[in-house]
Design an enzyme around this catalytic site. Structure first.
Site, PDB file in Angstrom:
ATOM      1  N   GLY A 182      36.068  16.235  -7.235  1.00 37.64           N
ATOM      2  CA  GLY A 182      35.110  16.434  -8.249  1.00 37.64           C
ATOM      3  C   GLY A 182      35.375  17.889  -8.803  1.00 37.64           C
ATOM      4  N   SER A 183      34.481  18.030  -9.974  1.00 37.93           N
ATOM      5  CA  SER A 183      34.840  19.289 -10.796  1.00 37.93           C
ATOM      6  C   SER A 183      33.236  19.886 -11.170  1.00 37.93           C
ATOM      7  CB  SER A 183      35.431  18.918 -11.902  1.00 37.93           C
ATOM      8  OG  SER A 183      34.543  17.923 -12.871  1.00 37.93           O
TER       9      SER A 183
END
Length: 213
Positions: A182-183
């Site tokens: 994820g970011s």
């Protein structure tokens, strides 16, 4: 032959260590100490607040958020939450817990998954750049208020999981999803009394983002 065997053993050992690190550190999911009290909105993710956007009307009901300053972008729709409120963008780092938790108690009203794709802005004569529309998943929860949690994967890595479905009941702090690579996580809420600011570090399921007015 002995040299090749030694190299293979070293490579296998490195891969095994990476897999163990991935499973027991990156994918860790410690139980949060959930604050007691009514009308609390908890952080849906670990990380720091990259931006807080305020929206007030229909014209501001769609925002394009750049992913880490590159050409990855996400359209954030707010009109299905409220006419006025906040978009809180939480940046996840590699060392953060990558699970997402429900910010409020309520019912899962809707889930919308969007696969990431590559777009070419050929219709804009002033912008011939291409960009990625990041993979994302939007989870709308309706309780004492309506809020939306958006899981945003990196524009190259696409590994979003979610563990709830429409109609499920959740309590504040319950696990609702995971971004393997994820970011960012976005939280869209109506006008509330904010308890955080840009740059603050959040603990998933523990930090009080705000209170319902």
């Amino acid at each position: 032959m002995q040299f090749i065997l030694t190299i293979l053993i070293i490579l296998v050992s490195i891969i095994a260590m990476i897999l163990l690190l991935w499973k027991f550190y990156f994918l860790r999911n410690p139980a949060p100490v959930i604050p007691e009290g009514e009308n609390l909105i908890l952080s849906p993710a670990n990380g720091n607040i990259a931006r807080i956007y305020k929206f007030k009307n229909e014209k501001q009901s769609k925002a394009i958020i750049a992913e880490k300053g590159l050409f990855g972008k996400i359209p954030l729709i707010t009109k299905d939450v409220a006419k006025e409120g906040y978009i809180i963008l939480i940046r996840l780092h590699v060392y953060n817990v990558h699970w997402q938790r429900a910010p409020i108690s309520g019912t899962i009203e809707n889930i919308t998954y969007t696969k990431g794709k590559f777009l070419n802005a050929v219709n804009d004569v002033h912008n011939m750049k291409c960009f990625f529309e990041n993979e994302r998943n939007e989870i709308i929860i309706k309780g004492k208020m309506t809020c939306k949690v958006i899981q945003i994967a990196g524009y190259l890595a696409r590994r979003i999981e979610y563990f709830v479905k429409k109609g499920d009941k959740v309590n504040a702090g319950d696990s609702i999803g995971l971004i393997n690579l994820g970011s960012q996580t976005a939280l869209i809420v109506p006008k509330i009394k904010l308890k955080v600011k840009e740059g603050d570090i959040l603990q998933v399921g523990e930090t009080i983002v705000g209170t319902i007015r």
